[in-house]
Design an enzyme around this catalytic site. Structure first.
Site, PDB file in Angstrom:
ATOM      1  N   GLU A 223      12.013  10.213   5.548  1.00 52.44           N
ATOM      2  CA  GLU A 223      10.912   9.269   5.370  1.00 52.44           C
ATOM      3  C   GLU A 223       9.671   9.747   6.140  1.00 52.44           C
ATOM      4  O   GLU A 223       8.547   9.659   5.627  1.00 52.44           O
ATOM      5  CB  GLU A 223      11.356   7.870   5.819  1.00 52.44           C
ATOM      6  CG  GLU A 223      10.309   6.783   5.773  1.00 52.44           C
ATOM      7  CD  GLU A 223       9.700   6.538   4.404  1.00 52.44           C
ATOM      8  OE1 GLU A 223      10.191   7.082   3.402  1.00 52.44           O
ATOM      9  OE2 GLU A 223       8.683   5.822   4.346  1.00 52.44           O
TER      10      GLU A 223
ATOM     11  N   ASN B  53       1.162 -20.847   4.530  1.00 50.90           N
ATOM     12  CA  ASN B  53       1.403 -19.407   4.582  1.00 50.90           C
ATOM     13  C   ASN B  53       2.552 -19.208   5.546  1.00 50.90           C
ATOM     14  O   ASN B  53       2.466 -19.629   6.693  1.00 50.90           O
ATOM     15  CB  ASN B  53       0.146 -18.688   5.091  1.00 50.90           C
ATOM     16  CG  ASN B  53       0.410 -17.240   5.444  1.00 50.90           C
ATOM     17  OD1 ASN B  53       1.301 -16.614   4.857  1.00 50.90           O
ATOM     18  ND2 ASN B  53      -0.345 -16.711   6.387  1.00 50.90           N
ATOM     19  N   GLY B  54       3.633 -18.580   5.083  1.00 48.83           N
ATOM     20  CA  GLY B  54       4.778 -18.358   5.962  1.00 48.83           C
ATOM     21  C   GLY B  54       6.064 -18.698   5.236  1.00 48.83           C
ATOM     22  O   GLY B  54       6.084 -18.793   4.000  1.00 48.83           O
TER      23      GLY B  54
ATOM     24  N   LYS C  67       6.096  10.547   4.302  1.00 43.10           N
ATOM     25  CA  LYS C  67       4.806   9.923   4.676  1.00 43.10           C
ATOM     26  C   LYS C  67       3.759  11.007   4.901  1.00 43.10           C
ATOM     27  O   LYS C  67       2.609  10.879   4.468  1.00 43.10           O
ATOM     28  CB  LYS C  67       4.926   9.087   5.963  1.00 43.10           C
ATOM     29  CG  LYS C  67       5.640   7.776   5.863  1.00 43.10           C
ATOM     30  CD  LYS C  67       4.925   6.715   5.072  1.00 43.10           C
ATOM     31  CE  LYS C  67       5.330   6.732   3.637  1.00 43.10           C
ATOM     32  NZ  LYS C  67       6.383   5.854   3.190  1.00 43.10           N
TER      33      LYS C  67
ATOM     34  N   ARG D 198      -4.582 -10.914   0.608  1.00 44.47           N
ATOM     35  CA  ARG D 198      -3.406 -11.497   1.253  1.00 44.47           C
ATOM     36  C   ARG D 198      -2.402 -12.055   0.240  1.00 44.47           C
ATOM     37  O   ARG D 198      -1.314 -12.489   0.610  1.00 44.47           O
ATOM     38  CB  ARG D 198      -3.826 -12.641   2.184  1.00 44.47           C
ATOM     39  CG  ARG D 198      -4.786 -12.233   3.254  1.00 44.47           C
ATOM     40  CD  ARG D 198      -5.144 -13.413   4.113  1.00 44.47           C
ATOM     41  NE  ARG D 198      -3.964 -13.949   4.758  1.00 44.47           N
ATOM     42  CZ  ARG D 198      -3.449 -13.483   5.891  1.00 44.47           C
ATOM     43  NH1 ARG D 198      -4.045 -12.487   6.513  1.00 44.47           N
ATOM     44  NH2 ARG D 198      -2.383 -14.005   6.402  1.00 44.47           N
TER      45      ARG D 198
ATOM     46  N   TRP E 274       0.969 -15.547  -2.323  1.00 45.32           N
ATOM     47  CA  TRP E 274       1.864 -14.406  -2.501  1.00 45.32           C
ATOM     48  C   TRP E 274       3.247 -15.019  -2.383  1.00 45.32           C
ATOM     49  O   TRP E 274       3.672 -15.414  -1.305  1.00 45.32           O
ATOM     50  CB  TRP E 274       1.615 -13.362  -1.414  1.00 45.32           C
ATOM     51  CG  TRP E 274       2.579 -12.237  -1.486  1.00 45.32           C
ATOM     52  CD1 TRP E 274       3.732 -12.108  -0.777  1.00 45.32           C
ATOM     53  CD2 TRP E 274       2.489 -11.077  -2.319  1.00 45.32           C
ATOM     54  NE1 TRP E 274       4.358 -10.942  -1.123  1.00 45.32           N
ATOM     55  CE2 TRP E 274       3.630 -10.291  -2.055  1.00 45.32           C
ATOM     56  CE3 TRP E 274       1.560 -10.641  -3.260  1.00 45.32           C
ATOM     57  CZ2 TRP E 274       3.857  -9.084  -2.701  1.00 45.32           C
ATOM     58  CZ3 TRP E 274       1.793  -9.437  -3.904  1.00 45.32           C
ATOM     59  CH2 TRP E 274       2.918  -8.674  -3.616  1.00 45.32           C
TER      60      TRP E 274
ATOM     61  N   GLU F 193       2.671  12.609   1.551  1.00 46.79           N
ATOM     62  CA  GLU F 193       1.907  11.810   0.590  1.00 46.79           C
ATOM     63  C   GLU F 193       0.518  11.407   1.075  1.00 46.79           C
ATOM     64  O   GLU F 193      -0.396  11.336   0.275  1.00 46.79           O
ATOM     65  CB  GLU F 193       2.698  10.604   0.087  1.00 46.79           C
ATOM     66  CG  GLU F 193       2.898   9.490   1.065  1.00 46.79           C
ATOM     67  CD  GLU F 193       3.647   8.311   0.453  1.00 46.79           C
ATOM     68  OE1 GLU F 193       4.412   7.686   1.182  1.00 46.79           O
ATOM     69  OE2 GLU F 193       3.457   8.029  -0.733  1.00 46.79           O
TER      70      GLU F 193
ATOM     71  N   CYS G 175       0.033 -15.340   2.556  1.00 46.11           N
ATOM     72  CA  CYS G 175      -0.888 -16.007   1.637  1.00 46.11           C
ATOM     73  C   CYS G 175      -2.207 -16.193   2.370  1.00 46.11           C
ATOM     74  O   CYS G 175      -2.295 -15.947   3.567  1.00 46.11           O
ATOM     75  CB  CYS G 175      -0.380 -17.391   1.255  1.00 46.11           C
ATOM     76  SG  CYS G 175       1.280 -17.403   0.568  1.00 46.11           S
TER      77      CYS G 175
END
Ligand code: F6R
Length: 602
Positions: free
Chosen positions: A477, A100-101, A481, A27, A74, A484, A2
């Site tokens: 994967e 935040n956390g 990556k 964020r 968030w 893309e 956040c």
């Protein structure tokens, strides 16, 4: 993740805060709120939505006072809505704070506080902190002492901004494993999660370290140690970034920033699931058949889970792309089955459709999701969150490694309940998982070497990624990556498959990335690498064994670790290689062509 911004000075606090929140929206952006202080009273406005909407709807700019704190959220605990938005207050409404956390032990603290008569209004982990300080205040001493005593009872990660009506001229900011920086002005001071929030007012910054707190007034700032209460001498640093750079914390792209955030993200994934994963494992332990559905990178996480579950719980889940599952395999589901859906966004159309089908057929649905409150969390019976924070780059990076972290925790808990793996071994694995962020830090140290490697491979249009066992999905994967974000053709495959066809494509100089940690199939991997070398392949070896160094053209030395944890750590060099190739080829890695972050159509 956040954003926090605090201000004390002579300006109208709400104006500075709203501007700061706009700069911190990257964020978190599901809700926002502000507290200001004026004449010994606190004023709070908060709600779900983006800062611009709320500014009009709630009248953020009409708030009185020259001191205050803002927050852009968030969600990590509790869906994004008006009550869960920060700031949160204690029962008296005289302590307000933003966070935040993740507070790992919030549910036990909450129970303890409820027993003592505290009333909670939200479902957040944050609100316990306000009540805990209130409780400590009752035992006497100053606000600062009460705050310290309360905070020492928290486990987890937190950056906090706190205002107390009884001390109307000051703000408190605390840091433990979540970022906080002070902005030092003339006759005014700031604090924020990140520099851009105050950069237009001052370029002088003081970075707090873990276990430190700051007290800000208009004309003073001081930093102290949270454990001892002693003053800490801090250096004021001059920031040289411009605003755009600052938003990316000095990184050139969000993708790179997010790759570098992974040690923090994995730590949060561990903290955030420490309590809840056990409960979820208990609920699902009785199901015999497990189906895993997902797409893209999340599907690769599901493939890793197949190996994890096999090794630890002796159950082999059926892992399918959601788009296939829904038309083919979903038909066989019944109420004795568990469907585990993995989705960063929680909005992928095929994954949602597979989940809905599973529900219709009576199966239990567990989702592993990054975005709190997203559709997948509403369809699922149970949800585990990855706690990676918002991912702005289109390519999944930190959300992949946090998915793997959560899946590892789930497999460990299931194995414990089922008794399929020795308890001591599980404890060791759990401890080793906690050390993964440090291993990641080490691996990020190869960034320069990977950039050089990318320069050397610039003209190459076909890459192969090979691995065995639990790292076959890592190979897939790595190739995804590269495709893309670099627009280079790449294939990921199990090394054992090479000589069943793909070997025909190998000729002089073709890059073969060999993901080869030590482990049960290392010898076989060496043999496969030799086969590729014999056809002239340019071998890039990732591993820890000296033998691998000898047979690689380029060797990226990886730290030794438990084989089951290698997919989490080995993802990083592959992400960095793809990133550098993307940039060197002139692409925008944050926004690859033709791709969208959420694929909401089938
Ligand atoms: C690749 C990538 C995609 C997503 C896929 C599923 O870097 O980001 O392959 O993994 O579109 O998305 P979610 O996880 O949101 O369901």
């Amino acid at each position: 993740m956040c954003g926090i911004i605090g201000y004390v000075g002579d300006r109208k606090a709400c104006e500075v805060i709203v501007r700061g929140l706009k700069r911190l929206e990257y964020r978190g952006y599901d809700s926002a709120g502000i507290v200001t202080g004026d004449n010994g009273r606190l004023y709070i406005k908060k709600g779900a939505g983006r800062v611009d909407e709320l500014r009009e709807k709630l009248g953020f700019l009409q708030m009185p006072g020259k001191i205050g704190i803002g927050h852009t959220r968030w969600a990590t605990h509790g869906v994004p809505d008006d009550t869960n938005a920060h700031p949160h207050t204690d029962c008296t409404g005289r302590i307000a704070l933003v966070h935040n956390g993740i507070i790992e032990n919030f549910s036990s603290l909450r129970e303890w506080l409820v027993e003592r008569g505290h009333t909670f209004r939200s479902n957040t982990d944050t609100e316990v902190i306000a009540h805990l300080i209130e409780e400590e205040l009752k035992s006497g001493g100053s606000f600062e002492e009460a705050m310290r005593r309360a905070l020492l009872r928290l486990r987890g990660s937190f950056a906090l901004g706190i205002i107390y009506a009884g001390e109307p001229d000051r703000l408190y900011f605390v840091r433990n494993e979540s970022p906080l920086v002070l902005g030092i002005g003339r006759g005014e001071n700031f604090a924020a999660s990140d520099v851009p929030a105050f950069l237009e007012y001052t370029k002088r910054a003081v970075f707090l370290d873990d276990g430190e707190y700051a007290i800000l007034t208009k004309d003073s700032w001081i930093v102290k140690n949270l454990y001892t209460g002693e003053v800490v001498e801090k250096e004021v640093q001059e920031i040289e970034w411009d605003l755009e750079m600052a938003e990316k914390s000095g990184y050139e792209h969000f993708t790179l920033k997010e790759i570098y955030e992974q040690p923090r993200a994995v730590r949060d994934a561990i903290h955030g699931n420490a309590e809840v994963v056990r409960k979820v494992a208990e609920e699902i332990a009785g199901y015999d058949r497990i189906f895993i559905v997902a797409m893209g990178t999340s599907y690769h996480a599901g493939l890793v889970a197949k190996y994890l579950f096999q090794r630890l719980t002796r159950r082999v889940p059926i892992v399918e792309e959601a788009s296939e599952f829904r038309y083919e395999f979903g038909e066989i589901l019944n109420e004795r089955d568990l469907v585990l859906a993995i989705t960063q966004s929680g909005e992928t159309a095929d994954t949602l459709a597979a989940m809905r089908l599973a529900k219709e057929r009576g199966a239990k649905v567990l989702a592993i999701v990054n975005v709190v409150g997203s559709m997948a969390t509403r369809v699922a019976d149970l949800t585990l969150y990855t706690h990676a924070g918002p991912e702005i780059g289109v390519a999944a990076t930190k959300t992949y490694t946090t998915q793997l972290t959560v899946l590892t925790m789930l497999a460990i808990e299931l194995a414990r309940i089922l008794g399929t793996t020795d308890g001591e071994e599980l404890r060791r694995l759990e401890e080793n998982l906690k050390a993964v962020p440090e291993l990641m830090e080490k691996v990020l140290g190869h960034d320069g070497a990977l950039r050089e490697l990318a320069e050397g491979l610039l003209g190459r249009e076909d890459f192969f990624y090979i691995a065995r066992g639990i790292n076959v999905p890592t190979a897939l994967e790595g190739a995804l990556k590269l495709k893309e974000i670099s627009y280079v053709h790449a294939e990921g495959l199990s090394a054992g498959e090479l000589k069943h066809g793909p070997l025909a494509l190998l000729e002089n100089g073709v890059p073969v990335v060999a993901i080869a940690p030590g482990g049960r199939t290392f010898d076989k991997m060496v043999a496969n690498i030799e086969e590729a070398r014999a056809r002239g392949a340019h071998v890039i070896g990732l591993g820890e064994e000296p033998e691998l160094r000898d047979i690689s053209d380029v060797f990226i030395e990886m730290p030794g670790m438990d084989e089951l944890l290698t997919p989490i750590v080995y993802a990083l060099p592959l992400q960095l290689l793809a990133y550098h190739l993307s940039v060197l080829r002139g692409n925008d890695p944050d926004r690859p062509r033709n791709l969208a972050k959420s694929v909401t159509v089938e």
